[in-house]
Design a protein around this motif. Structure first.
Motif, PDB file in Angstrom:
ATOM      1  N   LEU A 196       0.832  -1.202   0.000  1.00 52.59           N
ATOM      2  CA  LEU A 196       0.000   0.000   0.000  1.00 52.59           C
ATOM      3  C   LEU A 196       0.869   1.255   0.000  1.00 52.59           C
ATOM      4  O   LEU A 196       0.552   2.249  -0.676  1.00 52.59           O
ATOM      5  N   ALA A 197       1.962   1.226   0.775  1.00 50.00           N
ATOM      6  CA  ALA A 197       2.858   2.387   0.823  1.00 50.00           C
ATOM      7  C   ALA A 197       3.478   2.648  -0.547  1.00 50.00           C
ATOM      8  O   ALA A 197       3.606   3.808  -0.988  1.00 50.00           O
ATOM      9  N   ALA A 198       3.861   1.573  -1.244  1.00 51.65           N
ATOM     10  CA  ALA A 198       4.446   1.749  -2.584  1.00 51.65           C
ATOM     11  C   ALA A 198       3.420   2.353  -3.531  1.00 51.65           C
ATOM     12  O   ALA A 198       3.751   3.201  -4.371  1.00 51.65           O
ATOM     13  N   LEU A 199       2.165   1.921  -3.379  1.00 49.73           N
ATOM     14  CA  LEU A 199       1.101   2.465  -4.221  1.00 49.73           C
ATOM     15  C   LEU A 199       0.890   3.952  -3.955  1.00 49.73           C
ATOM     16  O   LEU A 199       0.576   4.724  -4.867  1.00 49.73           O
ATOM     17  N   MET A 200       1.103   4.360  -2.690  1.00 51.94           N
ATOM     18  CA  MET A 200       0.908   5.764  -2.315  1.00 51.94           C
ATOM     19  C   MET A 200       2.176   6.592  -2.501  1.00 51.94           C
ATOM     20  O   MET A 200       2.178   7.792  -2.235  1.00 51.94           O
ATOM     21  N   GLY A 201       3.275   5.972  -2.944  1.00 56.72           N
ATOM     22  CA  GLY A 201       4.528   6.705  -3.122  1.00 56.72           C
ATOM     23  C   GLY A 201       5.195   7.041  -1.809  1.00 56.72           C
ATOM     24  O   GLY A 201       5.750   8.134  -1.658  1.00 56.72           O
ATOM     25  N   LEU A 202       5.178   6.096  -0.831  1.00 56.68           N
ATOM     26  CA  LEU A 202       5.724   6.332   0.502  1.00 56.68           C
ATOM     27  C   LEU A 202       6.672   5.202   0.876  1.00 56.68           C
ATOM     28  O   LEU A 202       6.638   4.104   0.298  1.00 56.68           O
ATOM     29  N   HIS A 203       7.520   5.474   1.881  1.00 57.33           N
ATOM     30  CA  HIS A 203       8.340   4.442   2.498  1.00 57.33           C
ATOM     31  C   HIS A 203       7.854   4.239   3.933  1.00 57.33           C
ATOM     32  O   HIS A 203       7.635   5.233   4.653  1.00 57.33           O
ATOM     33  N   PRO A 204       7.678   2.994   4.380  1.00 56.21           N
ATOM     34  CA  PRO A 204       7.239   2.768   5.779  1.00 56.21           C
ATOM     35  C   PRO A 204       8.197   3.427   6.770  1.00 56.21           C
ATOM     36  O   PRO A 204       9.415   3.538   6.515  1.00 56.21           O
ATOM     37  N   LEU A 205       7.652   3.838   7.911  1.00 54.13           N
ATOM     38  CA  LEU A 205       8.436   4.549   8.920  1.00 54.13           C
ATOM     39  C   LEU A 205       8.996   3.575   9.941  1.00 54.13           C
ATOM     40  O   LEU A 205       8.440   2.504  10.198  1.00 54.13           O
ATOM     41  N   HIS A 206      10.107   4.000  10.557  1.00 58.17           N
ATOM     42  CA  HIS A 206      10.717   3.243  11.642  1.00 58.17           C
ATOM     43  C   HIS A 206      10.113   3.701  12.972  1.00 58.17           C
ATOM     44  O   HIS A 206       9.403   4.705  13.059  1.00 58.17           O
ATOM     45  N   VAL A 207      10.470   2.978  14.027  1.00 56.30           N
ATOM     46  CA  VAL A 207       9.950   3.305  15.365  1.00 56.30           C
ATOM     47  C   VAL A 207      10.371   4.704  15.779  1.00 56.30           C
ATOM     48  O   VAL A 207       9.562   5.468  16.344  1.00 56.30           O
ATOM     49  N   ASP A 208      11.620   5.083  15.528  1.00 57.61           N
ATOM     50  CA  ASP A 208      12.061   6.423  15.919  1.00 57.61           C
ATOM     51  C   ASP A 208      11.341   7.511  15.128  1.00 57.61           C
ATOM     52  O   ASP A 208      11.100   8.614  15.637  1.00 57.61           O
ATOM     53  N   ASP A 209      10.961   7.209  13.863  1.00 61.76           N
ATOM     54  CA  ASP A 209      10.168   8.173  13.087  1.00 61.76           C
ATOM     55  C   ASP A 209       8.818   8.405  13.754  1.00 61.76           C
ATOM     56  O   ASP A 209       8.366   9.550  13.917  1.00 61.76           O
ATOM     57  N   TRP A 210       8.155   7.300  14.120  1.00 58.91           N
ATOM     58  CA  TRP A 210       6.839   7.432  14.775  1.00 58.91           C
ATOM     59  C   TRP A 210       6.966   8.148  16.117  1.00 58.91           C
ATOM     60  O   TRP A 210       6.080   8.928  16.501  1.00 58.91           O
ATOM     61  N   ALA A 211       8.056   7.892  16.831  1.00 56.37           N
ATOM     62  CA  ALA A 211       8.247   8.571  18.116  1.00 56.37           C
ATOM     63  C   ALA A 211       8.365  10.080  17.921  1.00 56.37           C
ATOM     64  O   ALA A 211       7.755  10.861  18.671  1.00 56.37           O
ATOM     65  N   ARG A 212       9.112  10.515  16.879  1.00 56.88           N
ATOM     66  CA  ARG A 212       9.216  11.946  16.613  1.00 56.88           C
ATOM     67  C   ARG A 212       7.869  12.538  16.205  1.00 56.88           C
ATOM     68  O   ARG A 212       7.522  13.653  16.606  1.00 56.88           O
TER      69      ARG A 212
END
Length: 846
Positions: free
Chosen positions: A782-798
């Protein structure tokens, strides 16, 4: 509930059960119209889709997908085309929610009806039923229109859709009509459109069809409430026009700058189109129309029928109620409580005099109470009558006494009747004292007198002197259940209530004390005293009760209150109340006993004539405005970072932050959140503060500051996180994922703080929007379809920390407002509200 019956609509007396002839059916259909209870037919799916096609988002999707397909970007083009499906579905769902009242009401209407015509029973479509038809309704069937029950066999009806009564109502046949051209008949003799017969059978003579039915009027209000343009809609439309111009200029500037920066015309067009859709404020007028429609429906469910959409706004701004007493604060059903005959006068003679002075047609509640107490046949034919008027405050009848002479009987206000009688000064003073004592007990007091006239010497005029005083009749009108609590709720919320009545000042004072109106010492003025004070000072004096009030004085009171800045609601039921109803900000007519003139002059009709219903309607109006405020606050909070980042980052030379598919995603979150999450109904006993600011001050300065601060913090966080996430490798897909995660989390956070998740719909909207967004970001296909890269845990924390920090001012603002409402440390101290402290100071000379 009592409903007037225009006798000219009936083809025969109620006792007769003959049907109409075919020629009569055609003539009556031409005169009264068809039985089309719904104002318009149910909308088809095609019409709904056609209306949805006016959404600019759809044309944006079509245009950008076509652009991608022309350039050979098949996957992007197909994804955008596929996004049209959920967007259309959402528009259709929201349209269905807006029309929910009409659709729900339609399901309760009869499809077919059994009528008696030309001596035979026929089954016809319900819309073919005409005024005067005799209709048979079986158990389980719906009444096709409003009519009188002329025959019944163990008939019980379910009427919750109209009256709110959850228990079955037993229907009784009407044997004969009361006298008069338009007598009123109790609801137990009526079969109403939109209600269902639970048991037995009923034969109904149709009196009202189509739009004239009570059900039809509710349907039209639910439909029209969302379409009439109100002052707030005009203000929002002006705001939208300004924003559209600003957005168009920004789009042109952005397209030019991107092209000059060397990104190519494709990037320039996409940048401008994305910014245009993000900045287009179509949610504001859509949300306002949606909320107004929901408000009309909720008020109808509260037994308050809105005739003008502007009332949905104004009712929440009411600061003062000028309420009638009889039938609104009290039950409006008088009964004789005490008789005080004059010396050497029997109680029976006193009652007989009162009955003789009463009218034979068009009787008011006092006449009915006197008849019920007397239980005597009316002897003597009427020779002349001199009806009651507001100026004369008495009613006189001259009747044949059956012995060749005439008897003049008068009843009315004690002070007027006493002035006609031959009494000593001491006797007058003693009777005046007794009047005050009875009125002080909360009773309506009338005096009666009579005199014998010579048929030879009487010239036909009303006798003006020489009467024998017969005594006093004291009647009582009990306070409606729940009104005392409603008055207290108004007082606690700072809502001023003034009782306007034609009763004696002592009677009005006693009722005011029962209600708690004005506290322990209600301020009472007569209508004449009020008129003098208004003429001298030009301002309304501190007053809780206006007694012996004339319609013109009620009108002057309403106008004076409005001049002082009050937002006034006035109640009324007669033609003489029309000036006051029209002068008020919100004119409120009584649905049960109100005349047609009063209903047409009003903007709201109370179907049950209850003051408690009015207070509940005000609570709904105030809650509606709070819902609108929070919904608009949410829209501003989410659009500030969206629009600023969509314009600022491309102008600064960064890669595009949002692609068209991302705007679609965000709009699919914003629309349902704004429309559905903030639909909170008023809670019982929580009237809330009045809204005194007009459309130009939809938010206070502090609220605007909070919106700007929170929106600015989220914007700064988005720019910082996007720049940081790009990194040295310019990972645009990763930066977009962080930005979209921040926006979707901020959207859920705004809704959570503003609604406190008090409604089930708010909880579901927040859960679904977050869940779907996390899936689109973290699920790789789904992320590839939306032109995104999945986030890491530290990304979500920020993301979580950044959004939480930005929400702190909003949380503080909401807590502070809640504390003020509850009278907490940041709010007013418990005790008198500000308006009542000022009233106390005025009364005691402070």
């Amino acid at each position: 509930m009592r409903i007037p019956v225009p006798v000219h609509r009936l083809p025969c007396p109620p006792a007769e059960t003959r049907g109409l002839a075919a020629s009569e059916v055609l003539e009556r259909r031409a005169r009264y119209g068809r039985n089309d209870v719904l104002a318009r037919p149910r909308r088809s799916a095609w019409e709904t889709l056609r209306d949805s096609a006016t959404d600019p988002m759809l044309w944006f999707l079509v245009g950008t997908s076509a652009l991608y397909l022309v350039l050979g970007e098949l996957s992007e083009g197909m994804v955008l085309l596929a996004a049209i499906v959920p967007l259309l579905g959402m528009d259709a769902f929201l349209h269905h929610r807006t029309q929910a009242s009409t659709e729900g009401l339609q399901s309760r209407l009869a499809a077919r009806a059994t009528v008696l015509r030309d001596g035979c029973e026929l089954e016809v479509p319900a819309e073919d039923v005409v005024v005067g038809d005799l209709v048979r309704v079986e158990a389980g069937g719906h009444f096709p229109a409003d009519g009188l029950v002329v025959r019944a066999e163990d008939a019980q009806a379910e009427e919750s859709s109209l009256t709110g009564e959850s228990l079955p109502v037993r229907k009784r046949p009407l044997e004969h009509l009361p006298p008069g051209a338009e007598p009123t008949v109790e609801g137990l003799h009526w079969g109403m459109a939109g209600t269902r017969l639970l048991t037995g059978k009923a034969w109904v003579r149709i009196v009202f069809t189509g739009k004239d039915t009570l059900y039809g009027s509710i349907v039209r209000s639910a439909e029209q409430g969302g379409h009439a343009r109100t002052p707030l809609q005009e203000a929002v439309a002006h705001l939208v026009a300004v924003l559209v111009v600003v957005a168009a200029v920004l789009c042109a500037v952005l397209a030019f700058v991107r092209w000059r920066q060397g990104f190519g015309w494709m990037d320039a067009l996409l940048s401008a189109a994305t910014l245009g859709v993000a900045a287009l404020p179509e949610e504001f007028p859509l949300a306002l129309t949606f909320f107004l429609g929901a408000g009309v429906y909720r008020l109808a469910r509260r037994q308050a029928l809105v005739r003008r959409a502007v009332s949905v706004e104004n009712i929440g701004r009411i600061t003062c109620i000028c309420s009638d007493k009889t039938g609104t604060l009290t039950e409006g059903r008088l009964r004789v409580a005490r008789l005080v005959p004059a010396p050497e006068v029997e109680e029976e003679a006193l009652l007989r005099t009162a009955v003789l002075a009463s009218r034979e047609e068009g009787r008011d509640p006092l006449d009915v109470a006197l008849d019920a107490a007397a239980r005597l046949p009316r002897h003597g034919s009427s020779v002349a009558t001199f009806p009651f008027t507001e100026e004369r405050q008495r009613e006189t009848a001259v009747v044949d006494d059956g012995q060749g002479g005439l008897l003049a009987a008068v009843k009315g206000a004690p002070e007027r009747v006493l002035s006609l009688c031959e009494l000593s000064r001491d006797a007058r003073a003693e009777w005046a004292r007794q009047v005050s004592a009875l009125a002080g007990e909360g009773r309506k007091v009338i005096a009666c007198a009579s005199q014998l006239l010579s048929s030879e010497s009487w010239r036909g005029g009303e006798p003006q002197h020489g009467f024998q005083f017969m005594g006093l009749v004291a009647c009582e009108d009990p306070v409606r259940p729940g009104v005392t609590e409603a008055v207290r709720e108004c007082r606690d919320a700072g809502l001023r209530t003034v009782m306007v009545t034609g009763d004696h000042p002592e009677t009005a004072l006693a009722v005011a004390r029962q209600l708690g109106l004005g506290g322990a010492s209600p301020a009472v003025l007569t209508g004449d005293d009020l008129e003098v004070r208004l003429r001298e000072d030009g301002a309304v004096p501190p007053v809780d009760v206006v007694a012996r009030a004339l319609p013109a004085q009620k009108y002057d009171l309403v106008r004076a209150l409005r001049r002082q800045g009050e937002v006034v609601a006035a109640t009324g039921d007669g033609v003489n109340d029309v000036p006051a109803l029209q002068a008020a900000d919100v004119g409120i007519a009584m649905g049960e006993r109100g005349t047609r003139g009063a209903r047409e002059a009003s903007s709201i009709v109370l179907l049950d004539d209850d003051f408690g219903t009015l207070v509940r309607a005000i609570a709904e109006g105030r809650q509606l405005f709070r819902n609108l405020q929070r919904g608009f606050q949410y829209l501003l909070l989410i659009h500030i970072p969206l629009v600023v980042t969509a314009a600022l980052l491309p102008l600064a030379g960064y890669p595009l932050l949002y692609l068209p598919i991302h705007i679609v995603w965000l709009e699919l979150i914003i629309h349902p959140t704004a429309m559905l999450a903030f639909q909170e109904a008023a809670r019982p006993g929580r009237l809330g503060p009045a809204r005194k600011q007009g459309p130009a001050r939809f938010f206070s300065a502090g609220e605007w500051a909070t919106v700007a601060l929170v929106g600015g913090l989220v914007t700064v966080g988005l720019v910082w996180s996007y720049d940081r996430s790009l990194g040295a490798g310019r990972d645009v897909e990763h930066g977009r994922a962080v930005a979209l995660a921040s926006l979707t989390l901020a959207s859920a956070g705004y809704a959570t703080v503003l609604t406190a998740l008090r409604t089930r719909m708010a909880r579901w909207v927040c859960i679904l929007s977050l869940g779907i967004s996390v899936a689109l970001i973290q699920v790789r296909p789904l992320a590839a379809l939306m032109g995104l890269h999945p986030l890491h845990v530290d990304d979500w924390a920020r993301v979580v920390v950044g959004v939480a920090v930005a929400l702190v001012p909003l949380v503080f603002s909401r807590w502070r407002g809640f504390s003020r409402l509850r009278g907490g440390p940041l709010g007013p101290k418990p005790g008198r509200s500000r308006p009542h402290r000022r009233m106390h100071q005025l009364r005691h000379g402070a």
